[in-house]
Scaffold this motif. Structure first.
Motif, short mmCIF file in Angstrom:
data_model
loop_
_atom_site.label_atom_id
_atom_site.label_comp_id
_atom_site.label_asym_id
_atom_site.label_seq_id
_atom_site.Cartn_x
_atom_site.Cartn_y
_atom_site.Cartn_z
N GLU A 552 -37.23 -21.18 -29.04
CA GLU A 552 -36.51 -22.21 -29.79
C GLU A 552 -35.04 -22.29 -29.38
N ILE A 553 -34.44 -21.12 -29.17
CA ILE A 553 -33.03 -21.12 -28.78
C ILE A 553 -32.87 -21.73 -27.39
N GLY A 554 -33.83 -21.47 -26.52
CA GLY A 554 -33.81 -22.09 -25.19
C GLY A 554 -33.81 -23.61 -25.32
N LYS A 555 -34.65 -24.10 -26.23
CA LYS A 555 -34.71 -25.56 -26.43
C LYS A 555 -33.41 -26.07 -27.03
N LEU A 556 -32.90 -25.31 -27.99
CA LEU A 556 -31.66 -25.73 -28.64
C LEU A 556 -30.53 -25.85 -27.62
N ARG A 557 -30.54 -24.93 -26.69
CA ARG A 557 -29.49 -24.94 -25.66
C ARG A 557 -29.55 -26.23 -24.84
N GLU A 558 -30.76 -26.60 -24.45
CA GLU A 558 -30.89 -27.84 -23.68
C GLU A 558 -30.44 -29.04 -24.49
N GLU A 559 -30.86 -29.04 -25.75
CA GLU A 559 -30.51 -30.15 -26.62
C GLU A 559 -29.00 -30.24 -26.79
N PHE A 560 -28.40 -29.08 -26.95
CA PHE A 560 -26.94 -29.03 -27.14
C PHE A 560 -26.24 -29.69 -25.96
N TRP A 561 -26.58 -29.26 -24.77
CA TRP A 561 -25.86 -29.78 -23.60
C TRP A 561 -26.14 -31.26 -23.38
N ASN A 581 -16.95 -25.05 -27.01
CA ASN A 581 -16.85 -24.02 -25.99
C ASN A 581 -17.37 -22.69 -26.53
N ARG A 582 -17.11 -22.43 -27.81
CA ARG A 582 -17.56 -21.17 -28.40
C ARG A 582 -19.05 -21.22 -28.73
N VAL A 583 -19.48 -22.35 -29.28
CA VAL A 583 -20.90 -22.45 -29.68
C VAL A 583 -21.80 -22.37 -28.45
N ALA A 584 -21.34 -22.92 -27.33
CA ALA A 584 -22.13 -22.84 -26.10
C ALA A 584 -22.43 -21.38 -25.78
N ASP A 585 -21.45 -20.52 -25.95
CA ASP A 585 -21.65 -19.09 -25.67
C ASP A 585 -22.50 -18.42 -26.75
N PHE A 586 -22.29 -18.81 -28.00
CA PHE A 586 -23.10 -18.23 -29.07
C PHE A 586 -24.60 -18.49 -28.84
N ILE A 587 -24.90 -19.69 -28.37
CA ILE A 587 -26.32 -20.02 -28.17
C ILE A 587 -26.94 -19.06 -27.15
N GLU A 588 -26.20 -18.84 -26.06
CA GLU A 588 -26.74 -17.93 -25.03
C GLU A 588 -26.83 -16.50 -25.56
N LEU A 589 -25.80 -16.09 -26.29
CA LEU A 589 -25.80 -14.74 -26.84
C LEU A 589 -26.96 -14.56 -27.83
N GLY A 590 -27.21 -15.58 -28.64
CA GLY A 590 -28.28 -15.50 -29.63
C GLY A 590 -29.61 -15.16 -28.96
N GLN A 591 -29.81 -15.78 -27.84
CA GLN A 591 -31.07 -15.52 -27.14
C GLN A 591 -31.13 -14.07 -26.65
#
Ligand SMILES: Cc1cc2nc3c(=O)[nH]c(=O)nc-3n(C[C@H](O)[C@H](O)[C@H](O)COP(=O)(O)OP(=O)(O)OC[C@H]3O[C@@H](n4cnc5c(N)ncnc54)[C@H](O)[C@@H]3O)c2cc1C
Ligand code: SF4
Ligand code: FES
Lengths: 661, 271
Positions: A552-561, A581-591
């Motif tokens: 799900e986080i992988g999908k969220l990342r694509e959707e975000f960008w 800029n910060r949320v972009a990193d949080f998404i990757e870290l979450g995964q």
């Protein structure tokens, strides 16, 4: 594959630090000005390091994203700071603080680091008092103490409910003195957006000026990151809104290993969530558990009743029942899970059913009677006792009761507080060795940003201790050992290709964010990420849930960008861009956190895997397979990161089943 | 502290917000509707909601300073309906809740206005002048590692408590914004008093007050004319008694500085 050498010195535990310290290489005093240390962050860890290193004679540059170093999130710490002073003569010692902290961390921290922390804890209090930190005092003029979770002694020093504020202002004053003397260059409102690595060594950082939008290059012989914790990956937490992972995440992407990212602390006593507009959760300090009793109704049908209408015999003081020897002062992870279990059983209180009571009625009575007796009142009325008791409780916790009132519009003097666990601290962070240096030579990491001392669960009042230990009493010695291996003035020019490449990388991220021009604001994604993390990587975790979250986080990342909308440009102050800029990193870290939680097939401290528990619901560790640190190594965009291992070799302590019963 | 009617009904308001793209450009008020708000929402959360709507349609969100959102970091700095930190006594902007406002009201939101705090953007001002005052003397010089045992010098509880009262200042600048002279006396006196009350602060007591006050004057903060708007706006209820205390310290220090015999400088390089 990264080399993870813990560099723990040999010798008996109690002598390691002293012996090691006196054998470290030194930099000639006349040469110190020829070494520049770039410090990112000026919370307790960064400010104390910056002040001390510049006192020693190094050139220091200190960079913060805040408008002033005094705003660092350390300012919000309420309850206190531990130190093995044994001023109460209640049997405390360096060894006991060491042991409590190690056990509190569920035997997942490095023995040697924790022992050093306990040793220098006593120097911290001396230093702070000398700076003018107004700690609470007894009538005789000596320092007062209170108790915190996971300890049976009173070793916590405090300044009302604002200990972090006072300690930070102390460190800030030391830093300010050095800035005023021209010995530290202070750079505010700059966000670190990349680490510069030259020939395998950390040699600088790239920052973005949050006022002008411009990128800047900073070069040094060494870099220190002290940027705090990453709990805002959950969106809702007790952290300040600006706390972020960007500095450590971008360092991770330059090769620094990220250790135990899944170790998260969920604090049991926070004000429950009330609506989806909510931006943060507010902590009610653990110190309240010195006097507050935690309970839920015994019967599900009582949950919606007013607490005063539930008679004593129908209340379940569950912490006192399950953990009789520690009672309401059981450690945080244990208490949080117990509260969750009660709510899962349908015995939670409040509108959402996600809450338990923290009740001061008994403390008010007890203090009221004590004060009345001390004042020689004969047969004081009930009202008088109540009045005196409330005043006594107010003196101890007044500001916390006020905060509670402001937020909920309820008086905790008249009815119990409603509390629920919330994300509060991250034990994980960049991997560091005994010198607090990461696997990228020249990059040191201090405070909450590193992973070093708290294992899988941090005890109350020990983060402030660690931040100041790292900055005042550890890194000033260990960094010299590294710098002594370098030639003076050997820092690269900021025109070096590595600086250019790093700046271009940071700029390209900003450009992409601005170019997306999609339909949803940044907060939309932060909230979605937070919900995924809380549901699947929060207080309890399962294989199934974590696997789902990774997808799900992988999908969220694509959707975000593809679909985020960041208005405005990158050429001036743009808060939407800062957040994006910060949320972009949080998404990757979450995964990555979910990957780490999935790989750790055991329960320990704050990491609870439902598959691994004892019949009574307690954590079931697997020392055979998991007595190690997991240090994740970036393998490039789109590739699964590598899980490296640092075994935890306990030479002096026996890993046992942690019991607070 | 807050004392408001418990309300559960959602409300709608109009916010009249100061928008100013940068220090160099002029600013103006712009109205935005904010509908269907839970009264337990904080004022800053209301701004988040309005900003999300603006961002969704690609408009520049309202810039405002905030961080801890629990009244301790001193970042938030709004003038709400003409008052620094809003209608309530003893709280910061971030501790202002929508239940303080009537349904249908118009809420005016501006930045702190004071010459030493220039606007950066919208509701954000530059308060770095406070750091400079601190750097001029707001410290006790004690090298790391050189301190004696913390209990070596007992300090009477009353003294420690009074020092703590002063030390609670969050450096927000509301005192300056509330003062018609833009005086920073409350802020400076809080630090001077905290350190001056404690035994550890005695050696530098004179130089501290002289240097901090000189820096404050140099940075363009005005004089105190004893109106005490500062302590009325202060979210930490710092008492203006500290200003009187600092004035006494200042006079005594100036006197001593003028008449004190100077020691012979340094002891030379030695052999
Ligand atoms: C509400 C609350 C109460 C707490 N109470 C206690 C307590 O009673 N006792 C206790 O021991 N612990 C407590 N803690 C934990 C403790 O406060 C923190 O762990 C600790 O203060 C962290 O200090 P730090 O120096 O590592 O980071 P911080 O204080 O978070 O400082 C981070 C610094 O880094 C800078 N920074 C961050 N990111 C960047 C970037 N990308 N670029 C440039 N600069 C950056 C910031 O400007 C700031 O200066 C509490 C925590 C919370 C949330
Ligand atoms: S004295 Fe009060 S109003 Fe002034 S800066 Fe300090 S906390 Fe803010
Ligand atoms: S946001 Fe920290 S004091 Fe208001």
């Amino acid at each position: 594959m990264a080399t993870l050498n813990s560099n723990v010195p040999p010798g008996p535990l109690a002598d390691k630090w002293r012996t090691y310290k006196s054998n470290l290489k030194l930099v000639n005093p006349a040469n110190k000005r020829k070494y520049e240390v770039v410090i990112v962050g000026a919370g307790l860890a960064g400010a104390s390091a910056a002040a001390t290193l510049s006192e020693l004679g190094y050139r220091v540059k200190c960079i913060v994203f805040h408008d002033s170093p005094r705003r660092a999130h350390s300012i919000a710490a309420q309850g206190g700071i531990n130190a093995a002073k044994n001023y109460q003569n209640d049997g405390d010692s360096v060894h006991r603080l060491f042991y409590d902290t190690l056990k509190g961390g569920d035997y997942r921290a490095r023995e040697s680091n924790v022992h050093r922390l306990a040793e220098v804890s006593v120097n911290i209090i001396d230093q702070c008092v000398a700076q003018g930190v107004p700690f609470a005092r007894e009538y005789g003029g000596l320092l007062a103490n209170r108790s915190f979770g996971g300890a049976q002694v009173s070793r916590t020093f405090y300044a009302r409910g604002q200990t972090g504020q006072q300690l930070l202002l102390g460190a800030y004053s030391a830093l300010s003195k050095q800035v005023g003397a021209g010995a530290v260059e202070l750079v505010t409102q700059h966000e670190m957006v990349d680490l510069v690595v030259v020939d395998g060594h950390a040699r600088g950082v790239i920052t973005r000026d949050l006022v002008t939008g411009k990128f800047h290059r900073h070069s040094g012989e060494a870099v220190i990151i002290a940027t705090g914790g990453y709990g805002n990956v959950f969106n809702l937490s007790t952290y300040a809104r600006g706390s972020n992972t960007t500095a450590i995440w971008r360092a991770y992407k330059r090769g620094a290993c990220f250790a135990n990212p899944c170790y998260t602390q969920i604090h049991p006593t926070c004000i429950p969530v009330s609506g989806d507009y909510q931006s943060k959760l507010t902590l009610m300090s653990e110190s309240l558990r010195n006097d507050g009793r935690i309970w839920v109704p015994k019967k599900n049908e009582d949950c919606k009743k007013a607490p005063a209408d539930i008679p004593e015999e129908d209340r379940d003081y569950f912490l006192e029942r399950i953990y009789p020897s520690f009672g309401n002062l059981a450690p945080r992870d244990v208490s949080s899970r117990a509260a969750k279990r009660m709510c899962d059983e349908g015995r939670g209180v409040g509108e959402t059913g996600l809450g338990v009571y923290l009740d001061f009625a008994e403390a008010i009575q007890r203090y009221g009677k004590q004060v009345a007796a001390r004042a020689n009142l004969v047969n004081p009325s009930k009202e008088k006792i109540l009045e005196l008791g409330e005043a006594a409780v107010k003196e101890r916790y007044g500001n916390l009761f006020d905060i509670y009132h402001e937020i909920t519009n309820e008086s905790a003097y008249k009815q119990p507080m409603r509390i629920y666990p919330a994300v509060h601290y991250t034990m994980g962070g960049l991997w560091v060795d005994y010198n607090l240096m990461s696997n990228v030579p020249g990059l040191f990491v201090l405070g909450e940003a590193n992973f070093s001392d708290h294992g899988a669960n941090r005890l109350g009042a020990s983060a402030l201790m660690q931040g100041l230990a790292d900055g005042y009493f550890v890194v000033p010695y260990t960094i010299g050992n590294y710098l002594a291996t370098l030639k003076p003035n050997s820092r690269p020019s900021t025109d070096a290709p590595e600086f250019k490449a790093a700046e271009e990388n940071a700029a390209s991220i900003v450009k992409r964010l601005l170019a997306a021009k999609g339909k949803e604001p940044v907060n939309h994604y932060h909230k979605k990420l937070g919900k995924l993390m809380w549901d699947y990587c929060g207080m309890s975790r399962t294989k199934e849930g974590l696997e789902k979250a990774i997808l799900e986080i992988g999908k969220l990342r694509e959707e975000f960008w593809a679909n985020v909308n960041v208005p405005g440009s990158g050429d001036n102050m743009n808060q939407a861009l800062e957040r994006a800029n910060r949320v972009a990193d949080f998404i990757e870290l979450g995964q990555l956190m979910c990957r780490d939680a999935l790989a750790r097939e055991e329960s320990c401290g704050g990491h609870f895997r439902e598959e691994h528990q004892y019949p009574d619901g307690e954590c079931k560790r697997d020392d055979e397979k998991f007595a190690h640190v997991a240090a994740w190594e970036f393998q490039g965009e789109g590739s699964v990161p590598l899980r490296n291992i640092e075994p935890l070799n306990y030479e002096f302590t026996k890993m046992s089943v942690r019991s607070y019963k | 502290m807050v004392a408001e009617k418990p309300s559960t009904k959602n409300i709608s308001v109009t916010i009249r917000v100061w928008r100013q793209p940068s220090a160099a450009q002029p600013g103006r008020f712009v109205d935005y509707p904010a509908r269907d708000l839970n009264p337990n929402m904080s004022l800053l959360e209301m701004l988040d909601v309005v900003n999300d709507q603006l961002e969704r349609i690609g408009e520049d969100p309202i810039a405002f300073a905030h961080d801890c959102r629990e009244g301790i970091c001193g970042t938030c700095s709004l003038v709400i309906d003409g008052k620094p930190h809003g209608p309530h006594h003893g709280v910061a902007s971030c501790q202002t809740y929508m239940r303080s406002f009537e349904d249908g009201s118009v809420i005016t939101i501006e930045p702190f206005r004071a010459r030493p705090f220039p606007v950066i953007k919208d509701l954000i001002t530059d308060r770095s002048a406070f750091d400079k005052i601190q750097q001029a003397g707001g410290f006790i010089s004690i090298r790391t590692g050189s301190a004696c045992d913390a209990n070596a010098t007992p300090i009477p509880k009353e003294t420690a408590d009074l020092a703590m009262d002063a030390a609670q200042c969050i450096g927000c600048g509301a005192c300056v914004a509330a003062c018609k002279n833009a005086s920073a006396m409350l802020f400076v006196s809080a630090k001077v008093s905290q350190l001056g009350l404690l035994p550890q602060g005695q050696p530098e007591r004179d130089s501290r007050v002289l240097n901090m006050v000189a820096k404050m004057d140099e940075l363009g903060f005005g004089n105190c004319t004893n109106q005490y708007e500062c302590s009325a706006a202060c979210p930490k209820l710092i008492s203006h008694d500290f200003i009187a205390r600092m004035n006494r310290d200042y006079i005594a220090a100036s006197f001593r500085a003028a008449f004190k015999p100077k020691p012979a400088a340094g002891s030379g390089g030695g052999a």
